[in-house]
Design a protein around this motif. Structure first.
Motif, PDB file in Angstrom:
ATOM      1  N   TYR A   7       0.850  -1.196   0.000  1.00  0.00           N
ATOM      2  CA  TYR A   7       0.000   0.000   0.000  1.00  0.00           C
ATOM      3  C   TYR A   7       0.885   1.245   0.000  1.00  0.00           C
ATOM      4  O   TYR A   7       1.948   1.283   0.629  1.00  0.00           O
ATOM      5  N   ALA A  47     -11.552  -2.983  -0.182  1.00  0.00           N
ATOM      6  CA  ALA A  47     -11.321  -1.699  -0.855  1.00  0.00           C
ATOM      7  C   ALA A  47     -12.610  -0.893  -0.824  1.00  0.00           C
ATOM      8  O   ALA A  47     -13.685  -1.423  -0.511  1.00  0.00           O
ATOM      9  N   ASN A  48     -12.494   0.402  -1.167  1.00  0.00           N
ATOM     10  CA  ASN A  48     -13.634   1.324  -1.081  1.00  0.00           C
ATOM     11  C   ASN A  48     -14.203   1.386   0.330  1.00  0.00           C
ATOM     12  O   ASN A  48     -15.408   1.539   0.522  1.00  0.00           O
ATOM     13  N   GLN A  66      -1.688   6.667  -9.960  1.00  0.00           N
ATOM     14  CA  GLN A  66      -2.430   5.521  -9.452  1.00  0.00           C
ATOM     15  C   GLN A  66      -2.481   4.396 -10.478  1.00  0.00           C
ATOM     16  O   GLN A  66      -2.277   3.221 -10.143  1.00  0.00           O
ATOM     17  N   ASN A  70      -0.965   0.778  -9.813  1.00  0.00           N
ATOM     18  CA  ASN A  70      -1.929  -0.320  -9.807  1.00  0.00           C
ATOM     19  C   ASN A  70      -1.453  -1.466 -10.694  1.00  0.00           C
ATOM     20  O   ASN A  70      -1.581  -2.642 -10.339  1.00  0.00           O
ATOM     21  N   ASN A  75      -1.328  -1.102  -4.095  1.00  0.00           N
ATOM     22  CA  ASN A  75      -2.651  -0.582  -3.774  1.00  0.00           C
ATOM     23  C   ASN A  75      -2.523   0.853  -3.279  1.00  0.00           C
ATOM     24  O   ASN A  75      -1.834   1.113  -2.296  1.00  0.00           O
ATOM     25  N   SER A  89      -7.778  -0.059  -4.435  1.00  0.00           N
ATOM     26  CA  SER A  89      -7.562  -1.339  -5.114  1.00  0.00           C
ATOM     27  C   SER A  89      -7.247  -2.389  -4.061  1.00  0.00           C
ATOM     28  O   SER A  89      -6.981  -2.066  -2.900  1.00  0.00           O
ATOM     29  N   ARG A  91      -5.109  -5.596  -4.588  1.00  0.00           N
ATOM     30  CA  ARG A  91      -4.295  -6.542  -5.343  1.00  0.00           C
ATOM     31  C   ARG A  91      -3.130  -7.071  -4.524  1.00  0.00           C
ATOM     32  O   ARG A  91      -2.626  -6.397  -3.626  1.00  0.00           O
ATOM     33  N   TYR A 101      -5.792 -10.945  -6.918  1.00  0.00           N
ATOM     34  CA  TYR A 101      -6.609 -10.208  -5.958  1.00  0.00           C
ATOM     35  C   TYR A 101      -6.505 -10.772  -4.539  1.00  0.00           C
ATOM     36  O   TYR A 101      -6.501 -11.994  -4.336  1.00  0.00           O
ATOM     37  N   GLU A 193     -13.273  -4.547 -10.839  1.00  0.00           N
ATOM     38  CA  GLU A 193     -12.275  -3.506 -10.559  1.00  0.00           C
ATOM     39  C   GLU A 193     -12.458  -2.286 -11.459  1.00  0.00           C
ATOM     40  O   GLU A 193     -12.237  -1.155 -11.038  1.00  0.00           O
TER      41      GLU A 193
END
Length: 209
Positions: A7, A47-48, A66, A70, A75, A89, A91, A101, A193
Motif C-alpha cells: 500500500y 477496498a472502497n 495511481q 496499480n 494498492n 484497489s 491486489r 486479488y 475492478e
C-alpha cells in the motif's frame, strides 16, 4: 508473492506528543480487512472502505500515478471527497493471474483451513466408501454455504465447485498407505475492478417507459 500486498503512500497521524507522525498504513488496513470480513466476508475485496482515525496522506497521487502503481500491484490510498481516505484497489503483487486479488487468495486460505479443521474427525476412521461419502458431504455443505453467501461464481453449486473423493482418486495402494485423497475445485468471484459505462445518444427515438 501471492501472499503479499503493498500500500502507498504512508499516512500522517497525530503522535502522543502532539506532533504529526508519518507511519505505514498497515495497522489501518488491517482494520479495514477485519471490518470487511465482519460485514461481508473474506470474499469481499477490502477496498472502497475508509480508513478510520484522524488521518491525512503523506502525498496525494494523481490518476496517472495511481494507474501506473496499480499495474505494478501497489494498492493506492486516495483521499475521496466526502468519503475520507480509502484504499482504491485490492491486489497482491503476484504476477500469476489466479492470485491477482487479495480476496481470492484469502478465500482460498480460509476455505483450506476451514475444511481441514472440520475434517479432523476423519483421522483413523475406516478408509472406505462411507468415509469418502462423509468427506464429500462435509466439504460440499461448507462450499454450498460459501456459494450462497456470494463467495463463489456460478448459477448453481455445480457451476461453483466440485468435490471428488471416491475410488477414482483413492486407489487400493493409497488406501493401503493410509491416505485419503479429496480433490476440490472452486470458482472464486473476482472484483469488478473497472466499471465501464457506454452512453449513446439515439436521435429520433421515443423514450421508453
Amino acid at each position: 508473492m501471492q501472499f503479499t500486498a503493498l500500500y502507498y503512500p504512508w499516512v500522517e497521524v497525530p503522535g502522543i506528543d502532539g506532533q504529526t507522525r508519518t507511519v505505514p498504513p498497515s495497522g489501518h488496513l488491517a482494520g479495514v480487512w477485519a471490518r470487511t470480513d465482519a460485514e461481508r466476508g473474506v470474499f469481499k475485496p477490502p477496498a472502497n472502505q475508509h480508513l478510520r482515525g484522524d488521518l491525512s496522506l503523506e502525498s496525494l497521487l494523481t490518476d496517472d500515478e495511481q494507474g501506473f502503481l496499480n499495474e505494478k500491484g501497489v494498492n493506492c490510498l486516495r483521499a475521496i471527497e466526502g468519503q475520507g481516505i480509502q484504499a482504491v484497489s485490492a491486489r497482491t503483487v503476484s504476477s500469476e493471474p489466479d492470485w491477482t486479488y487479495i480476496n481470492v487468495r484469502r478465500l482460498i486460505n480460509y476455505s483450506t483451513e476451514s475444511i481441514k479443521s472440520s475434517s479432523r474427525w476423519a483421522v483413523f476412521e475406516p478408509n472406505d466408501e462411507r468415509l469418502w461419502a462423509g468427506l464429500r458431504h462435509s466439504v460440499t455443505s461448507f462450499l454450498t454455504d460459501q456459494w450462497r453467501q456470494g463467495a463463489l461464481l456460478g448459477k448453481s453449486p455445480d457451476e461453483a465447485f466440485y468435490v471428488i473423493c471416491d475410488q477414482s482418486n483413492n486407489s487400493p495402494q493409497s488406501v493401503a498407505d493410509g491416505h485419503v485423497v479429496c480433490d476440490i475445485g472452486v470458482a472464486p468471484v473476482r472484483p469488478a475492478e473497472f466499471v465501464q459505462f457506454t452512453i449513446t445518444q439515439v436521435a429520433g427515438q421515443r423514450r421508453r417507459r
